[in-house]
Every structure is written in structure tokens, then in C-alpha cells.
Write a protein that holds these residues in place. Structure first.
Motif, PDB file in Angstrom:
ATOM      1  N   ALA A   1      -2.138   5.039  -1.120  1.00  0.00           N
ATOM      2  CA  ALA A   1      -2.695   5.964  -0.132  1.00  0.00           C
ATOM      3  C   ALA A   1      -2.424   7.375  -0.623  1.00  0.00           C
ATOM      4  O   ALA A   1      -1.312   7.701  -1.037  1.00  0.00           O
ATOM      5  CB  ALA A   1      -2.087   5.748   1.243  1.00  0.00           C
ATOM      6  N   SER A   2      -3.451   8.225  -0.581  1.00  0.00           N
ATOM      7  CA  SER A   2      -3.326   9.572  -1.140  1.00  0.00           C
ATOM      8  C   SER A   2      -2.816  10.590  -0.134  1.00  0.00           C
ATOM      9  O   SER A   2      -2.594  11.740  -0.495  1.00  0.00           O
ATOM     10  CB  SER A   2      -4.680  10.035  -1.680  1.00  0.00           C
ATOM     11  N   GLY A   3      -2.599  10.190   1.120  1.00  0.00           N
ATOM     12  CA  GLY A   3      -2.130  11.126   2.135  1.00  0.00           C
ATOM     13  C   GLY A   3      -1.065  10.519   3.021  1.00  0.00           C
ATOM     14  O   GLY A   3      -0.606   9.390   2.813  1.00  0.00           O
ATOM     15  N   ASN A   4      -0.656  11.287   4.028  1.00  0.00           N
ATOM     16  CA  ASN A   4       0.333  10.793   4.981  1.00  0.00           C
ATOM     17  C   ASN A   4      -0.183   9.545   5.681  1.00  0.00           C
ATOM     18  O   ASN A   4      -1.356   9.461   6.040  1.00  0.00           O
ATOM     19  CB  ASN A   4       0.660  11.866   6.018  1.00  0.00           C
ATOM     20  N   SER A   5       0.719   8.581   5.901  1.00  0.00           N
ATOM     21  CA  SER A   5       0.291   7.292   6.443  1.00  0.00           C
ATOM     22  C   SER A   5       1.225   6.841   7.556  1.00  0.00           C
ATOM     23  O   SER A   5       2.428   7.130   7.530  1.00  0.00           O
ATOM     24  CB  SER A   5       0.245   6.226   5.344  1.00  0.00           C
ATOM     25  N   SER A   6       0.650   6.103   8.509  1.00  0.00           N
ATOM     26  CA  SER A   6       1.396   5.550   9.636  1.00  0.00           C
ATOM     27  C   SER A   6       1.056   4.076   9.767  1.00  0.00           C
ATOM     28  O   SER A   6      -0.130   3.701   9.757  1.00  0.00           O
ATOM     29  CB  SER A   6       1.043   6.298  10.926  1.00  0.00           C
ATOM     30  N   VAL A   7       2.094   3.238   9.883  1.00  0.00           N
ATOM     31  CA  VAL A   7       1.898   1.790   9.999  1.00  0.00           C
ATOM     32  C   VAL A   7       2.706   1.294  11.185  1.00  0.00           C
ATOM     33  O   VAL A   7       3.918   1.501  11.255  1.00  0.00           O
ATOM     34  CB  VAL A   7       2.333   1.062   8.714  1.00  0.00           C
ATOM     35  N   ILE A   8       2.024   0.617  12.114  1.00  0.00           N
ATOM     36  CA  ILE A   8       2.681   0.071  13.303  1.00  0.00           C
ATOM     37  C   ILE A   8       2.319  -1.401  13.421  1.00  0.00           C
ATOM     38  O   ILE A   8       1.146  -1.760  13.404  1.00  0.00           O
ATOM     39  CB  ILE A   8       2.258   0.822  14.584  1.00  0.00           C
ATOM     40  N   ASP A   9       3.336  -2.252  13.550  1.00  0.00           N
ATOM     41  CA  ASP A   9       3.108  -3.685  13.718  1.00  0.00           C
ATOM     42  C   ASP A   9       4.066  -4.197  14.775  1.00  0.00           C
ATOM     43  O   ASP A   9       5.051  -3.537  15.135  1.00  0.00           O
ATOM     44  CB  ASP A   9       3.318  -4.424  12.388  1.00  0.00           C
ATOM     45  N   THR A  10       3.780  -5.402  15.251  1.00  0.00           N
ATOM     46  CA  THR A  10       4.627  -5.978  16.289  1.00  0.00           C
ATOM     47  C   THR A  10       5.262  -7.280  15.850  1.00  0.00           C
ATOM     48  O   THR A  10       6.468  -7.464  15.989  1.00  0.00           O
ATOM     49  CB  THR A  10       3.812  -6.222  17.578  1.00  0.00           C
ATOM     50  N   ASN A  11       4.471  -8.170  15.304  1.00  0.00           N
ATOM     51  CA  ASN A  11       4.987  -9.491  14.959  1.00  0.00           C
ATOM     52  C   ASN A  11       4.447  -9.939  13.599  1.00  0.00           C
ATOM     53  O   ASN A  11       3.822 -10.988  13.471  1.00  0.00           O
ATOM     54  CB  ASN A  11       4.601 -10.521  16.030  1.00  0.00           C
ATOM     55  N   GLY A  12       4.707  -9.143  12.583  1.00  0.00           N
ATOM     56  CA  GLY A  12       4.252  -9.496  11.247  1.00  0.00           C
ATOM     57  C   GLY A  12       4.964  -8.662  10.206  1.00  0.00           C
ATOM     58  O   GLY A  12       5.542  -7.621  10.508  1.00  0.00           O
ATOM     59  N   THR A  13       4.940  -9.103   8.984  1.00  0.00           N
ATOM     60  CA  THR A  13       5.570  -8.357   7.906  1.00  0.00           C
ATOM     61  C   THR A  13       4.745  -7.128   7.545  1.00  0.00           C
ATOM     62  O   THR A  13       3.517  -7.121   7.681  1.00  0.00           O
ATOM     63  CB  THR A  13       5.741  -9.231   6.652  1.00  0.00           C
ATOM     64  N   VAL A  14       5.442  -6.093   7.056  1.00  0.00           N
ATOM     65  CA  VAL A  14       4.787  -4.857   6.617  1.00  0.00           C
ATOM     66  C   VAL A  14       5.221  -4.575   5.183  1.00  0.00           C
ATOM     67  O   VAL A  14       6.418  -4.542   4.885  1.00  0.00           O
ATOM     68  CB  VAL A  14       5.162  -3.671   7.518  1.00  0.00           C
ATOM     69  N   GLN A  15       4.215  -4.353   4.309  1.00  0.00           N
ATOM     70  CA  GLN A  15       4.488  -3.992   2.927  1.00  0.00           C
ATOM     71  C   GLN A  15       3.658  -2.761   2.579  1.00  0.00           C
ATOM     72  O   GLN A  15       2.436  -2.780   2.730  1.00  0.00           O
ATOM     73  CB  GLN A  15       4.138  -5.139   1.983  1.00  0.00           C
ATOM     74  N   VAL A  16       4.340  -1.713   2.119  1.00  0.00           N
ATOM     75  CA  VAL A  16       3.667  -0.464   1.791  1.00  0.00           C
ATOM     76  C   VAL A  16       4.168   0.013   0.430  1.00  0.00           C
ATOM     77  O   VAL A  16       5.376   0.019   0.174  1.00  0.00           O
ATOM     78  CB  VAL A  16       3.949   0.625   2.849  1.00  0.00           C
ATOM     79  N   SER A  17       3.239   0.426  -0.431  1.00  0.00           N
ATOM     80  CA  SER A  17       3.634   0.930  -1.751  1.00  0.00           C
ATOM     81  C   SER A  17       2.665   2.008  -2.212  1.00  0.00           C
ATOM     82  O   SER A  17       1.508   2.062  -1.776  1.00  0.00           O
ATOM     83  CB  SER A  17       3.681  -0.208  -2.773  1.00  0.00           C
ATOM     84  N   ASP A  18       3.161   2.876  -3.075  1.00  0.00           N
ATOM     85  CA  ASP A  18       2.343   3.893  -3.752  1.00  0.00           C
ATOM     86  C   ASP A  18       1.606   4.804  -2.770  1.00  0.00           C
ATOM     87  O   ASP A  18       0.381   4.911  -2.777  1.00  0.00           O
ATOM     88  CB  ASP A  18       1.332   3.216  -4.687  1.00  0.00           C
TER      89      ASP A  18
END
Length: 549
Positions: free
Chosen positions: A197-214
Motif C-alpha cells: 500500500a502506497s499510503g496510510n492504511s487502516s485495517v479493522i477485523d473482528t474474528n479473523g487473522t490480519v496480515q499486512v506487509s509493505d
């Protein structure tokens, strides 16, 4: 309404909410299962349409019951391809329902909106045939520089090469985003994966895995009941977890808050803050300060270049290679183990052992119901214990030790030694400065003390060996009761002797020139040419002066 009634109502509302979710999941799962039933008829039809997106305009997709795949392309066209599927107990029924599902594509000044419209039967779950199922899957190409908004439920959502802002909300399906601009992703009951992702990012989850890179901008992640993993984030990382592990690798700074899950953070260039409740915390390669709070979990940190502040309960603390300005540890009901510390150290626990090796700054240690062991402390140490032993080795400056119901052992000190003990033995050897000891109900042994020796004991023996000094002697003041005093003095040193005991005897292997009266319990005089003070007081014990080497 009383408290019990309010609690009951609250519980009922929670149960109702959970029941509604489970019913929706059950019905979806049931329809999927029925769709594979051999007695069902299925029909499908394709939808295709291409529209042009103006400069600065965006694409919005409103959907449910099916997957959405969007990929960026060159040009200004939005190419929409969809497959509509319906299944029912008869072919006619499936065909009828499939024809009623419509895809609405509208163009406005803001851009292109794609919306799936289901017939009224879809809203009446129990009135429609229980053997029916339906879905719509999208494959959409769009200008790669345009913003994208997706609203979906009960299906996966995937995007790639969308360099504009990406805004996705899903309910019951995974979200996968690759090579995006700034990203905002929101999901429940499904995983989220964001790669690039080339900019600011927001990730919201409730019942699952979250994977974020780069991610080239800042990142905020919130999740419950699922693990969080981030890697190679170029902006500040803020994570709020609930009941899953958190793993952060490569970030300029990070703030992590979680409970009931472990935290693993490494290669953080700046400051790191961790708040955990019931999970282990493992921190390494931190370029700035590390601020850690935890309970009911172990804490391990290494290679921290800024200050360290760690507060925890009921979990072991272990740290090494700490090169920052200061290290402060507060713990209870667990051990502290620290090694290779450059700055000042202040460590405290309530019911655990403290072990410190190679601490280059000033050192202050406190515990109770556990031992203290410290070695290679160039700038001196203060060690306070409640009910445990203290062992100090290779201290470069003054050493202070205080305990009760525990022994004290101090060796190789390049300064003075002060010991306050009760109901514990004290041993000090190879001390260049003075030695001052107070204890009771245990013995005191002082050997190779370069400075003045002072011992105040009760109900414990005293054994002291004076050092031969190139310059002069050092004063020796010893006091005890109900036990013996034994002093070894090298020949050639001069002392002014004052010895007194009761119900015991005084003996000396060295010649004593007496002054005044001589009695069995008193001896006053000089040893050699006199000079330093040798004062020995015992109650109900013997005093013995012997030749040393």
C-alpha cells in the motif's frame, strides 16, 4: 430497574445478537450445502458491460452473496463481468429467480456505481423455498489510478493493482488487497490480507487473522479473536488486539495494545510501546525506547538502544544487550534476569529472584522472598532484599546490601562494603575499601579488607582477617554476643587494643603491652607500636587474637 434486572436484560440482548449471527451463518451454510445436493437444479447467466470512467472519478460496488474481484488496468474503461447463479428444487424455479437478480450500473458525477439487486424473495428467508441458493460473482477491471469502494457480505473480496484509495467493508468472507494506494479495510468473520500500500492504511477485523506487509505510510490495525502480523511498514504502526497473537517486524515506531495473546516485535527503528495483559511479550532490535506493561505473561527484550521501562505482574522478565540511557523494571511474583546493560538500572520484584550480569551504570535492586545475584557492576550497587540471600561479585565501586533471613556474600569490590542483615550470615572478601556489617543470629567473615572494618553482631561469631597495608593499618571495631570473636593480624602492624568480654576469655598470639589493670575479661594495651584502633567487645563469648600472614 435493579442491578440484577439490568444484568439480565443485558445478557438477553447479547444472547439475541449472538443468536441472530449464528442463524445467518447457519442459513448461509445450509444454502451452500443444499446447493451441492444431487436433487437440485442450477442455472447461471453471464453479465457484461463496459463504461468509461472520467478523470478524478471513483468506482463503487454494492454487493452481497458472492465474491468480488477487482484489478487495475491501463485506460479509462470499467469492464464489468459477472456470473449469476441460482439453484432451486426445479429448473423453472431456479431460472425464474436467476432472471430476477439484476446488476445495476449507474454513472454520476462522482463516478460509476455497480449494485446487485435481489428480488423480494431474498428478503423472506423462510417464505422462499428452503432448497434454494443463489450468488453473484464479479470480475471487474478498472483504471488503476481511480479510487475504489466495495461493500460486500457473505463472499470474498479481492483487489490488485488499484493505486487509488481502496475502501472495503465485508461481513462474512476474506479480504485480500495487493498493490493498493491508501487502504481502509473492515471485516468480520473473515481474514484480511493487505500486501503493498502506497499510503496510510487502516485495517479493522473482528474474528479473523490480519496480515499486512509493505505499507509506505502509517498503519492502524484493530482486531478481536484473531492474530495480527505486520511486516515492513514505513510509517508508524498502531495495533489494538484482543485475543490473538501480535507480530510486528520492521517499523519506524510501534504502539501495541492487546490481551490474552502474545506479542513479538522486532526491528523497530524508533520507540516501541506494548500493553498486554495475559500473554508473553518478546521484543528485540529496538532503535528507540521500549515501554512495556504486562501481567500474567513473561517479558523478554534484547538489543534495545533506548531506555527500557517494563512493568509486569506474575511473569518472568529477561533482558540483554540494553544500550540505552536507563532500564527500569517493576515486577511481582516472578524472576528478573538481566545481562549487558549500558545505562543505569533500577529493578524491583516482590516474590522473585533478581540476577544481573555486566551492568555498566549505577545499579539498584530490590526484592523479597527471592535471592539477588549480581556480578560485573563497575559503578557500584545497592541491593535490598526482604527474605532472601544476596550475592555480589566483581563490583567496581561501593556495594550496599540489606536483607533479613538470608545470607550475604560479597567478593572483589573496588570500593567500600556496607551490609545490613538480620538472621543471616555475612561474608566479604577482597574489598579495597571499608567494610561495615550489622547482623544477628549468624556469623560474619571478613577477609582481605583494605579499609576500616566495623561489625555489630548479636548471637553470631565474628572472624576477621586484617590486610597488610603498604601505608598503615586500618581500624577494626567488632562487637557480638553469645558467640566468639577471632581476629587475624599480620606481624608488624600496630594497634591500640581494647578488648572486653564476659563469661568468656581473651587470648592473643601477638605480644600485648598492657596498661592499667589486667583481668580475665578485659585487656587494654598496644600491639606493636600502636596506632590504629582494635576494639573488641563480646558478651558471653571468647575473644582470640592470632597471627596473620
Amino acid at each position: 430497574m435493579n442491578q440484577a434486572t439490568r444484568n439480565a436484560c443485558k445478557g438477553a440482548r447479547q444472547c439475541a445478537a449472538i443468536t441472530g449471527i449464528l442463524c445467518a451463518l447457519f442459513l448461509t451454510a445450509e444454502k451452500s450445502a443444499l446447493a451441492a445436493h444431487a436433487g437440485q437444479d442450477q442455472v447461471s447467466r453471464d453479465f457484461q458491460k463496459t463504461v468509461t470512467l472520467g478523470s478524478g472519478q471513483s468506482v463503487r460496488i454494492e454487493h452481497k452473496f458472492g465474491e468480488v474481484r477487482v484489478h487495475g488496468e491501463a485506460g479509462r474503461d470499467v469492464k464489468i463481468a459477472a456470473t449469476i447463479r441460482a439453484q432451486a428444487s426445479s429448473h423453472d424455479e431456479a431460472e425464474s429467480f436467476a432472471q430476477k437478480i439484476q446488476i445495476e450500473v449507474t454513472q454520476t458525477g462522482e463516478g460509476v456505481r455497480i449494485k446487485t439487486i435481489y428480488p423480494n424473495e431474498e428478503r423472506r428467508w423462510f417464505q422462499f423455498s428452503r432448497h434454494s441458493s443463489w450468488s453473484v460473482s464479479y470480475d471487474i477491471g478498472m483504471p488503476s489510478d481511480a479510487p475504489l469502494t466495495v461493500r460486500n457480505s457473505f463472499g470474498t473480496t479481492e483487489t490488485s493493482a488499484i493505486h487509488g484509495n481502496v475502501d472495503i467493508e465485508n461481513s462474512h468472507g476474506s479480504i485480500t488487497v495487493r498493490d493498493a494506494g491508501a487502504a481502509r479495510l473492515n471485516n468480520s468473520f473473515g481474514s484480511i490480507e493487505l500486501t503493498g500500500a502506497s499510503g496510510n492504511s487502516s485495517v479493522i477485523d473482528t474474528n479473523g487473522t490480519v496480515q499486512v506487509s509493505d505499507v509506505k505510510g502509517a498503519l492502524e490495525v484493530r482486531n478481536r479473536f484473531g492474530g495480527i502480523t505486520t511486516k515492513n511498514i514505513q510509517g508508524a504502526v498502531t495495533i489494538t488486539g484482543g485475543n490473538g497473537t501480535v507480530n510486528v517486524v520492521e517499523a519506524p515506531s510501534a504502539s501495541i495494545t492487546t490481551s490474552f495473546g502474545s506479542v513479538d516485535a522486532s526491528n523497530v527503528k524508533g520507540d516501541l510501546s506494548v500493553r498486554d495483559n495475559n500473554g508473553n511479550v518478546d521484543v528485540s532490535a529496538i532503535g528507540g525506547a521500549a515501554d512495556i506493561t504486562n501481567s500474567f505473561g513473561n517479558v523478554t527484550f534484547s538489543d534495545v538502544r533506548g531506555r527500557v521501562n517494563c512493568t509486569t505482574n506474575n511473569g518472568r522478565v529477561k533482558g540483554s544487550s540494553l544500550t540505552g540511557g536507563s532500564v527500569t523494571i517493576r515486577n511481582s511474583f516472578a524472576n528478573i534476569d538481566l545481562e549487558s546493560i549500558s545505562g543505569a538500572l533500577d529493578a524491583e520484584t516482590s516474590n522473585g529472584k533478581i540476577t544481573v550480569r555486566d551492568a555498566r551504570g549505577s545499579v539498584t535492586l530490590r526484592t523479597s522472598f527471592g535471592g539477588i545475584e549480581a556480578s560485573n557492576i563497575p559503578k557500584g550497587i545497592r541491593a535490598t532484599n526482604g527474605n532472601g540471600a544476596i550475592t555480589l561479585m566483581d563490583i567496581g565501586a561501593d556495594a550496599y546490601a540489606k536483607t533479613s533471613f538470608g545470607s550475604v556474600l560479597i567478593e572483589r569490590v573496588n570500593g567500600s562494603v556496607t551490609v545490613e542483615d538480620s538472621n543471616g550470615s555475612v561474608t566479604a572478601r577482597n574489598v579495597k575499601g571499608d567494610a561495615s556489617v550489622r547482623t544477628s543470629f549468624s556469623g560474619v567473615t571478613l577477609e582481605a579488607i583494605g579499609g576500616r572494618m566495623s561489625v555489630d553482631n548479636q548471637n553470631g561469631a565474628i572472624s576477621v582477617t586484617a590486610m597488610r597495608s603498604a601505608s598503615s593499618c586500618r581500624d577494626i571495631l567488632l562487637k557480638t554476643s553469645f558467640s566468639s570473636i577471632r581476629v587475624q593480624i599480620p606481624e608488624g602492624l600496630g594497634y591500640n587494643l581494647s578488648a572486653h568480654t564476659s563469661l568468656g576469655r581473651i587470648s592473643s598470639e601477638l605480644p600485648v603491652t598492657s596498661t592499667g589493670s589486667i583481668g580475665g575479661d578485659t585487656l587494654n594495651g598496644t600491639i606493636g607500636s600502636g596506632g590504629c584502633t582494635l576494639q573488641l567487645n563480646d558478651t558471653n563469648g571468647s575473644i582470640e587474637i592470632t597471627k596473620g600472614h
